[in-house]
Design an enzyme around this catalytic site. Sequence first.
Site, PDB file in Angstrom:
ATOM      1  N   CYS A   1       0.864  -1.191   0.000  1.00 55.38           N
ATOM      2  CA  CYS A   1       0.000   0.000   0.000  1.00 55.38           C
ATOM      3  C   CYS A   1       0.897   1.236   0.000  1.00 55.38           C
ATOM      4  O   CYS A   1       2.084   1.133  -0.317  1.00 55.38           O
ATOM      5  CB  CYS A   1      -0.980  -0.016   1.171  1.00 55.38           C
ATOM      6  SG  CYS A   1      -0.211   0.079   2.801  1.00 55.38           S
TER       7      CYS A   1
ATOM      8  N   ARG B   1      -3.341  -0.479   5.510  1.00 59.19           N
ATOM      9  CA  ARG B   1      -3.932  -1.578   4.746  1.00 59.19           C
ATOM     10  C   ARG B   1      -3.021  -2.790   4.594  1.00 59.19           C
ATOM     11  O   ARG B   1      -3.443  -3.922   4.863  1.00 59.19           O
ATOM     12  CB  ARG B   1      -4.361  -1.076   3.354  1.00 59.19           C
ATOM     13  CG  ARG B   1      -5.524  -0.116   3.392  1.00 59.19           C
ATOM     14  CD  ARG B   1      -5.690   0.625   2.076  1.00 59.19           C
ATOM     15  NE  ARG B   1      -4.563   1.534   1.842  1.00 59.19           N
ATOM     16  CZ  ARG B   1      -4.412   2.290   0.767  1.00 59.19           C
ATOM     17  NH1 ARG B   1      -5.310   2.208  -0.212  1.00 59.19           N
ATOM     18  NH2 ARG B   1      -3.392   3.104   0.654  1.00 59.19           N
TER      19      ARG B   1
ATOM     20  N   ASP C   1      -8.364   3.899   1.162  1.00 61.08           N
ATOM     21  CA  ASP C   1      -7.342   4.363   2.102  1.00 61.08           C
ATOM     22  C   ASP C   1      -8.052   4.855   3.367  1.00 61.08           C
ATOM     23  O   ASP C   1      -8.793   5.837   3.310  1.00 61.08           O
ATOM     24  CB  ASP C   1      -6.554   5.497   1.427  1.00 61.08           C
ATOM     25  CG  ASP C   1      -5.474   6.052   2.328  1.00 61.08           C
ATOM     26  OD1 ASP C   1      -5.427   5.671   3.518  1.00 61.08           O
ATOM     27  OD2 ASP C   1      -4.687   6.867   1.834  1.00 61.08           O
TER      28      ASP C   1
HETATM   29  P1  4NP Z   1      -1.771   2.891   4.040  1.00 59.56           P
HETATM   30  O1  4NP Z   1      -2.433   4.235   4.592  1.00 59.56           O
HETATM   31  O2  4NP Z   1      -1.251   3.209   2.657  1.00 59.56           O
HETATM   32  O3  4NP Z   1      -2.932   1.938   4.004  1.00 59.56           O
HETATM   33  O4  4NP Z   1      -0.705   2.510   5.018  1.00 59.56           O
HETATM   34  C1  4NP Z   1      -1.786   5.464   4.590  1.00 59.56           C
HETATM   35  C2  4NP Z   1      -0.877   5.764   5.601  1.00 59.56           C
HETATM   36  C3  4NP Z   1      -0.264   7.002   5.613  1.00 59.56           C
HETATM   37  C4  4NP Z   1      -0.545   7.921   4.627  1.00 59.56           C
HETATM   38  C5  4NP Z   1      -1.459   7.629   3.629  1.00 59.56           C
HETATM   39  C6  4NP Z   1      -2.069   6.388   3.611  1.00 59.56           C
HETATM   40  N1  4NP Z   1       0.072   9.191   4.657  1.00 59.56           N
HETATM   41  O5  4NP Z   1      -0.222  10.014   3.784  1.00 59.56           O
HETATM   42  O6  4NP Z   1       0.918   9.444   5.537  1.00 59.56           O
END
Ligand code: 4NP
Length: 153
Positions: A7, A13, A121
Amino acid sequence: MKILMVCLGNICRSPLAEGILKSKLSPDMFVVDSAGTSNYHIGQFPDSRSIQIAKRHTIDISNQRGRQFKISDFDTYDVIYAMDTSNYQYLKGKARTNVDQNKIKLILTEMDNMPTRDVPDPYYSGVDGFLEVFELLDVVCDNIAAKLISNNT
Ligand code: 4NP
């Protein structure tokens, strides 16, 4: 057989996808890991909301640490699952060969009646977002595990 879940941050995720798929497979036959396309959360624990929702389903993901996807992951893993289209495109852009290209899959394409292309997300959503992510990943990982097990026997 080695499977990598990818991800953006590797804190919401893909740590859940890793923990859920691992819970359905024998560790003697399958390696499951996760990574982020960004460098935002290297070395960090999963998001506390992901840890909580997993724990409620008796899955412990608290020992995971964020890491960034690296090109050598194409050599290490047999299948690389992207959680959404944007991470899928990123991985496609990094593939060096057709062999690399063919390892990359959009995870929800493994669902029978794909409700949406992307695992949403949940980073800026509330706890409900994490519950939705857990439920999607639990269903798709059932299909993935069944397929992996039948191909390995
Ligand atoms: P992930 O979620 O991709 O599912 O781990 C996110 C975690 C952090 C960020 C965006 C999505 N961020 O912009 O910091």
